[in-house]
Design a protein around this motif. Structure first.
Motif, PDB file in Angstrom:
ATOM      1  N   ASP A 142      12.017   1.896  13.653  1.00 35.32           N
ATOM      2  CA  ASP A 142      11.698   3.219  13.349  1.00 35.32           C
ATOM      3  C   ASP A 142      12.604   4.218  12.235  1.00 35.32           C
ATOM      4  O   ASP A 142      12.859   5.348  12.964  1.00 35.32           O
ATOM      5  CB  ASP A 142      11.099   4.239  14.404  1.00 35.32           C
ATOM      6  N   TRP A 143      14.107   2.968  12.437  1.00 32.30           N
ATOM      7  CA  TRP A 143      14.966   3.574  11.711  1.00 32.30           C
ATOM      8  C   TRP A 143      15.030   4.705  10.217  1.00 32.30           C
ATOM      9  O   TRP A 143      15.640   5.523  10.074  1.00 32.30           O
ATOM     10  CB  TRP A 143      16.135   2.534  11.813  1.00 32.30           C
ATOM     11  N   CYS A 144      14.184   3.749   9.734  1.00 31.70           N
ATOM     12  CA  CYS A 144      14.516   4.257   8.276  1.00 31.70           C
ATOM     13  C   CYS A 144      13.784   5.652   8.241  1.00 31.70           C
ATOM     14  O   CYS A 144      12.632   5.850   8.508  1.00 31.70           O
ATOM     15  CB  CYS A 144      13.612   3.158   7.609  1.00 31.70           C
ATOM     16  N   ASP A 145      14.060   6.629   7.182  1.00 27.64           N
ATOM     17  CA  ASP A 145      13.270   8.033   6.625  1.00 27.64           C
ATOM     18  C   ASP A 145      13.044   7.205   4.719  1.00 27.64           C
ATOM     19  O   ASP A 145      12.077   7.840   4.975  1.00 27.64           O
ATOM     20  CB  ASP A 145      14.594   8.834   6.541  1.00 27.64           C
ATOM     21  N   VAL A 146      13.522   6.463   4.296  1.00 26.84           N
ATOM     22  CA  VAL A 146      13.362   6.716   3.280  1.00 26.84           C
ATOM     23  C   VAL A 146      13.241   5.869   2.692  1.00 26.84           C
ATOM     24  O   VAL A 146      14.316   4.782   3.682  1.00 26.84           O
ATOM     25  CB  VAL A 146      14.205   7.438   2.361  1.00 26.84           C
ATOM     26  N   GLU A 174       2.249   4.564   6.559  1.00 23.81           N
ATOM     27  CA  GLU A 174       1.618   5.277   8.166  1.00 23.81           C
ATOM     28  C   GLU A 174       3.009   5.472   8.611  1.00 23.81           C
ATOM     29  O   GLU A 174       2.563   6.037  10.365  1.00 23.81           O
ATOM     30  CB  GLU A 174       1.261   3.585   8.624  1.00 23.81           C
ATOM     31  N   LYS A 175       4.135   4.623   8.781  1.00 20.07           N
ATOM     32  CA  LYS A 175       4.923   5.459   9.720  1.00 20.07           C
ATOM     33  C   LYS A 175       6.144   6.748   9.056  1.00 20.07           C
ATOM     34  O   LYS A 175       6.823   6.474  10.571  1.00 20.07           O
ATOM     35  CB  LYS A 175       6.156   3.962   9.812  1.00 20.07           C
ATOM     36  N   GLY A 176       5.333   7.404   8.634  1.00 19.24           N
ATOM     37  CA  GLY A 176       5.684   8.491   8.002  1.00 19.24           C
ATOM     38  C   GLY A 176       7.404   8.429   7.927  1.00 19.24           C
ATOM     39  O   GLY A 176       7.899   9.293   7.245  1.00 19.24           O
ATOM     40  N   ARG A 177       7.426   7.765   6.201  1.00 13.61           N
ATOM     41  CA  ARG A 177       7.762   7.017   5.576  1.00 13.61           C
ATOM     42  C   ARG A 177       8.273   7.344   4.236  1.00 13.61           C
ATOM     43  O   ARG A 177       6.832   7.278   3.631  1.00 13.61           O
ATOM     44  CB  ARG A 177       9.263   5.738   5.413  1.00 13.61           C
ATOM     45  N   GLY A 178       9.072   8.124   3.435  1.00 13.82           N
ATOM     46  CA  GLY A 178       9.372   8.622   2.351  1.00 13.82           C
ATOM     47  C   GLY A 178       9.464   7.346   1.336  1.00 13.82           C
ATOM     48  O   GLY A 178      10.032   6.061   1.630  1.00 13.82           O
ATOM     49  N   VAL A 179       8.572   6.831   0.306  1.00 16.33           N
ATOM     50  CA  VAL A 179       8.364   6.157  -0.846  1.00 16.33           C
ATOM     51  C   VAL A 179       8.977   5.943  -1.683  1.00 16.33           C
ATOM     52  O   VAL A 179       8.385   6.629  -2.574  1.00 16.33           O
ATOM     53  CB  VAL A 179       7.050   4.829  -0.219  1.00 16.33           C
ATOM     54  N   ILE A 180      10.046   5.320  -2.044  1.00 16.74           N
ATOM     55  CA  ILE A 180      10.424   5.397  -3.612  1.00 16.74           C
ATOM     56  C   ILE A 180       9.977   4.256  -4.229  1.00 16.74           C
ATOM     57  O   ILE A 180      10.346   3.643  -3.771  1.00 16.74           O
ATOM     58  CB  ILE A 180      12.207   6.149  -3.566  1.00 16.74           C
ATOM     59  N   GLY A 181       9.394   4.760  -5.437  1.00 15.29           N
ATOM     60  CA  GLY A 181       9.306   3.361  -6.159  1.00 15.29           C
ATOM     61  C   GLY A 181      10.644   3.088  -7.399  1.00 15.29           C
ATOM     62  O   GLY A 181      11.279   4.177  -7.688  1.00 15.29           O
ATOM     63  N   MET A 182      10.552   1.882  -7.410  1.00 13.46           N
ATOM     64  CA  MET A 182      11.793   1.679  -8.291  1.00 13.46           C
ATOM     65  C   MET A 182      11.331   0.571  -9.483  1.00 13.46           C
ATOM     66  O   MET A 182      10.157  -0.755  -8.542  1.00 13.46           O
ATOM     67  CB  MET A 182      12.837   0.799  -7.765  1.00 13.46           C
ATOM     68  N   LYS A 183      12.072   0.127 -10.529  1.00 13.63           N
ATOM     69  CA  LYS A 183      11.857  -0.928 -11.251  1.00 13.63           C
ATOM     70  C   LYS A 183       9.916  -0.915 -11.853  1.00 13.63           C
ATOM     71  O   LYS A 183       8.788  -1.888 -11.682  1.00 13.63           O
ATOM     72  CB  LYS A 183      11.330  -2.272 -10.499  1.00 13.63           C
ATOM     73  N   ILE A 184       9.400   0.276 -11.532  1.00 11.79           N
ATOM     74  CA  ILE A 184       8.219   0.608 -12.291  1.00 11.79           C
ATOM     75  C   ILE A 184       7.768   0.268 -13.749  1.00 11.79           C
ATOM     76  O   ILE A 184       6.538  -0.413 -13.860  1.00 11.79           O
ATOM     77  CB  ILE A 184       8.409   2.068 -12.050  1.00 11.79           C
ATOM     78  N   PHE A 185       9.063   0.241 -14.559  1.00 12.83           N
ATOM     79  CA  PHE A 185       8.909  -0.733 -16.014  1.00 12.83           C
ATOM     80  C   PHE A 185       9.294  -2.016 -15.856  1.00 12.83           C
ATOM     81  O   PHE A 185       9.509  -2.461 -16.998  1.00 12.83           O
ATOM     82  CB  PHE A 185       9.491  -0.023 -16.820  1.00 12.83           C
ATOM     83  N   GLY A 186       9.678  -2.808 -14.978  1.00 14.17           N
ATOM     84  CA  GLY A 186       9.873  -3.859 -14.333  1.00 14.17           C
ATOM     85  C   GLY A 186      11.571  -4.480 -15.046  1.00 14.17           C
ATOM     86  O   GLY A 186      11.788  -4.953 -15.714  1.00 14.17           O
ATOM     87  N   GLU A 187      12.409  -3.666 -15.186  1.00 11.98           N
ATOM     88  CA  GLU A 187      13.813  -3.253 -15.580  1.00 11.98           C
ATOM     89  C   GLU A 187      13.734  -3.022 -17.339  1.00 11.98           C
ATOM     90  O   GLU A 187      14.835  -4.080 -17.307  1.00 11.98           O
ATOM     91  CB  GLU A 187      14.499  -4.224 -14.917  1.00 11.98           C
ATOM     92  N   GLY A 188      12.666  -2.750 -17.921  1.00 11.93           N
ATOM     93  CA  GLY A 188      12.823  -2.843 -19.136  1.00 11.93           C
ATOM     94  C   GLY A 188      11.670  -3.981 -19.604  1.00 11.93           C
ATOM     95  O   GLY A 188      11.357  -4.211 -21.220  1.00 11.93           O
TER      96      GLY A 188
END
Length: 237
Positions: A142-146, A174-188
């Motif tokens: 439960d340590w992660c905020d993000v 469900e654990k209430g964390r902020g989720v930030i996406g990366m590699k949306i474009f598969g790193e180019g």
């Protein structure tokens, strides 16, 4: 958000401080206020230059540490803040966990980051994972905020399949964390505009990220993505 670690930060560093600053100021003018960096990208100083005279409450900085001991993570925070002249760090992540036993190995660092968060130098803490085992392990604490998670519908530069990644993200939420996406474009790797649009649409319509970061290197790229996001919103209305 704007990522500054494309190919280890080399793509952004190649812009030079003038080109980078022009892009960041354009992004801020267009309403993009989230800036993603890391110690290993060597872009802290670039952001310091780009954000000169910009009020601190007008941008959000996320950076990352590779520290493996409490002493080093304290030193990192005390170094990062003056280098970027940012007064405080909005989100500090443990960078690039690749093993399923990271919770045990990094426990002293996690405890120290919790103490640092109490001082206000860091507002939120979390982790970036590369691989399914560390992602799965992250759900045991439960340590992660993000959490910073690689996600796109093509499985490019990802951990597991898109479906597996999406399932883990839903558990994080469900654990209430902020989720930030990366590699949306598969790193180019998604070089086709139709593919890029499909990826953005998939992430947004499935609500898989509270925010996402793309390693922009031009104002034109930023404009394209904002247009795509607006198109998704109109189609979903």
């Amino acid at each position: 958000g704007i990522g500054t670690g494309t190919h280890g930060g080399n793509d952004q560093l190649a812009m030079g401080t003038d080109g980078f600053t022009e892009m960041i100021r354009y992004a801020l003018d267009r309403g993009i206020t989230y800036l993603d960096t890391a110690d290993m990208y060597n872009t802290h100083v670039y952001l310091r230059v780009a954000l000169q005279e910009v009020p601190r409450d007008k941008y959000f900085i996320q950076t990352k540490t590779r520290a493996t001991t409490p002493e080093v993570v304290r030193a990192d925070v005390d170094r990062f803040i003056p280098v970027m002249r940012c007064k405080y760090i909005d989100t500090l992540l443990i960078h690039c966990m690749t093993s399923g036993d990271w919770l045990t190995n990094m426990e002293p660092v996690m405890e120290e980051l919790s103490k640092i968060k109490e001082t206000g130098k860091v507002k939120a803490v979390g982790v970036s994972c590369h691989g399914m085992p560390p992602l799965e392990a992250s759900l045991k604490t439960d340590w992660c905020d993000v959490q910073l998670v690689r996600i796109n519908p093509f499985g490019s530069k990802m951990d597991g399949t898109p479906e597996e990644g999406a399932a883990l993200i839903r558990q994080m939420k469900e654990k209430g964390r902020g989720v930030i996406g990366m590699k949306i474009f598969g790193e180019g790797t998604l070089e086709n505009a139709d593919q890029r649009y499909e990826s953005i649409k998939w992430v947004l319509t499935n609500q898989l990220a509270d925010s996402f970061t793309i390693g922009f290197t031009s104002k034109e790229q930023i404009a394209e993505v904002l247009d795509m996001m607006e198109k998704v919103q109109k189609e979903s209305a």
